[in-house]
Write a protein that holds these residues in place. Sequence first.
Motif, PDB file in Angstrom:
ATOM      1  N   LEU A 336      29.601  42.385  37.991  1.00  0.00           N
ATOM      2  CA  LEU A 336      29.986  42.059  39.435  1.00  0.00           C
ATOM      3  C   LEU A 336      29.038  41.651  39.910  1.00  0.00           C
ATOM      4  CD1 LEU A 336      33.420  40.870  40.359  1.00  0.00           C
ATOM      5  CD2 LEU A 336      32.632  39.691  38.631  1.00  0.00           C
ATOM      6  N   LEU A 337      28.068  42.597  39.975  1.00  0.00           N
ATOM      7  CA  LEU A 337      27.116  43.652  40.823  1.00  0.00           C
ATOM      8  C   LEU A 337      26.049  43.252  40.144  1.00  0.00           C
ATOM      9  CD1 LEU A 337      29.218  46.204  42.441  1.00  0.00           C
ATOM     10  CD2 LEU A 337      28.732  44.336  43.301  1.00  0.00           C
ATOM     11  N   GLY A 338      25.295  42.307  39.220  1.00  0.00           N
ATOM     12  CA  GLY A 338      23.993  42.832  38.315  1.00  0.00           C
ATOM     13  C   GLY A 338      23.722  41.954  38.684  1.00  0.00           C
ATOM     14  N   ARG A 394      34.510  38.278  48.033  1.00  0.00           N
ATOM     15  CA  ARG A 394      33.414  36.866  47.611  1.00  0.00           C
ATOM     16  C   ARG A 394      32.936  37.186  45.605  1.00  0.00           C
ATOM     17  NH1 ARG A 394      28.879  34.496  46.603  1.00  0.00           N
ATOM     18  NH2 ARG A 394      27.776  36.315  46.802  1.00  0.00           N
ATOM     19  N   LEU A 395      32.497  37.953  46.004  1.00  0.00           N
ATOM     20  CA  LEU A 395      31.863  38.187  44.746  1.00  0.00           C
ATOM     21  C   LEU A 395      33.065  37.900  42.948  1.00  0.00           C
ATOM     22  CD1 LEU A 395      29.065  41.351  44.464  1.00  0.00           C
ATOM     23  CD2 LEU A 395      29.102  38.072  44.142  1.00  0.00           C
ATOM     24  N   SER A 399      33.454  34.908  40.733  1.00  0.00           N
ATOM     25  CA  SER A 399      34.123  34.902  38.993  1.00  0.00           C
ATOM     26  C   SER A 399      36.001  34.391  38.648  1.00  0.00           C
ATOM     27  CB  SER A 399      33.430  36.413  38.618  1.00  0.00           C
ATOM     28  OG  SER A 399      35.795  37.269  39.057  1.00  0.00           O
ATOM     29  N   ARG A 400      36.132  34.612  39.679  1.00  0.00           N
ATOM     30  CA  ARG A 400      37.821  33.955  39.272  1.00  0.00           C
ATOM     31  C   ARG A 400      37.455  32.210  39.139  1.00  0.00           C
ATOM     32  NH1 ARG A 400      40.729  35.507  43.632  1.00  0.00           N
ATOM     33  NH2 ARG A 400      40.841  37.558  42.456  1.00  0.00           N
ATOM     34  N   THR A 413      35.994  38.575  33.836  1.00  0.00           N
ATOM     35  CA  THR A 413      36.196  39.864  34.708  1.00  0.00           C
ATOM     36  C   THR A 413      37.653  40.016  35.633  1.00  0.00           C
ATOM     37  OG1 THR A 413      34.460  40.373  34.549  1.00  0.00           O
ATOM     38  CG2 THR A 413      35.344  41.457  35.317  1.00  0.00           C
ATOM     39  N   HIS A 414      37.623  38.725  35.824  1.00  0.00           N
ATOM     40  CA  HIS A 414      38.809  38.667  37.277  1.00  0.00           C
ATOM     41  C   HIS A 414      39.860  39.126  36.037  1.00  0.00           C
ATOM     42  CE1 HIS A 414      39.094  34.763  36.221  1.00  0.00           C
ATOM     43  NE2 HIS A 414      40.190  34.878  37.047  1.00  0.00           N
TER      44      HIS A 414
END
Length: 458
Positions: A336-338, A394-395, A399-400, A413-414
């Motif tokens: 998620l940190l891309g 938050r990220l 993503s959710r 991803t979540h």
Amino acid sequence: MPNPAAPPPPSPAPPTASPSAPSDHPRACPACAGPVDPDPRFTAWCPACEWNLVPAEEAAEDCAKSAKELARERAAAERTERLFEEVAAGRADTTRRDWLAASALAAPVHAVTVAVAGAAGWLLVTGNTPLRCLGALLLAVAFLLRPRLGRVPSGTGVLGRSEAPALYGLADRVAAELGAPPVGVIRVTEDFNASMAVVGLRRRSVLTLGLPLWEALDDRQRIALLGHEFAHHVNGDNRRGLWLGSAMRALAHWYDLARPAERTRGGYGAVALLSLIGDYLGNAFLYLVSRLPYRAYLLLDRLTARAGQQAEYRADELGARVASTEAARAMLGSLLLGSAVGTVTMRLRAEIQSRPQSRSRSGQREAAPGPDVTDLWPQLREHLAAIPPLERERLLRRSRRYGHTVDASHPPTHLRLALLARHAPLPAAVTCPPAEAAAITAELAPHRTRIARTLLAG
């Protein structure tokens, strides 16, 4: 991880519009008066009511979608959620019916190429001169229609076993733990991703490691990443097999060959008008022709999507078995940190470009001492380490809402994180001693410099 021919990933649900964070970075939520993280380096948002979870410009993109698009995305999200619940409850079947239907659909795809090649051969052997010319043309068509098996990469970014014995050694240990064949080739790219492919007639495996993602992980998480990728050899993913995989790549290639090309406008008079009419008629014909492989690809993708996502969940479980559940979850969270790579890259690029220039004794202009391209990776790790838990939350919630996926072949991803959280924690089966980690770092050093220079060049 990615499926290169897959269509764009769906979003589970339309997000509600959120106002952008004010420039003064409020300490209290303007919607519910709840506390807001005061760190000005990150987006101000409220974990209680999710005010400003998604900046307004991002939310506006979904608000602009048509009702049909939103309904299609909601339906896809519901299917994904149902599959997650079935997998989590151990009730997911092997989707044998869908797999048989997909295999049956792949048969005519391969049969077309065989039929065209057979007709070309027959005309070349038995026909007269005009028929032999037609046979030669059909042979060229058969060559264009052939299934794409992929090629073993070579050149920049490819590491041989003699160049990276420590990295290959770690990869081989992970493969052996899972009962997977050893990797054939490892290559390093500038992507924030990783993937495993099997290519060529000899079906050699190619492990692609995106260096920005690799650098964002610690040693345990890197083993989890390798475990996930090698698990694709043993997780029953038929989409990557020779029969289905080559059929899907062939359909994608057929569509690329047949789809209309953009017209280059220019010229005046009757000739330009006739050219324009010809372009429109030709593009209309190509559009109709391209619909068949396009629809066939979508159907094949739909039939195999469920089994493909089950295989991805299974790969996550196998990655956790190799590196530990904790490391696997941390690795998935890092996906998620891309955006951090872009943030650090732009900041360092600005610092390098703003350095004052000085003159050497020979009169040539030289940059004053300051940041260099090799500073990218330490700064990236520093930036990632500084991301507070609230920003990571938050990220995850973002993503959710959007259904963040690595690509369309992967579950959100979540949900992957949630499934691992439902399993009993597993210890690591493969570890990387500090000496081995240092050796791998040394082996990748030339590629770190090369890729940092590529990223900073923009």
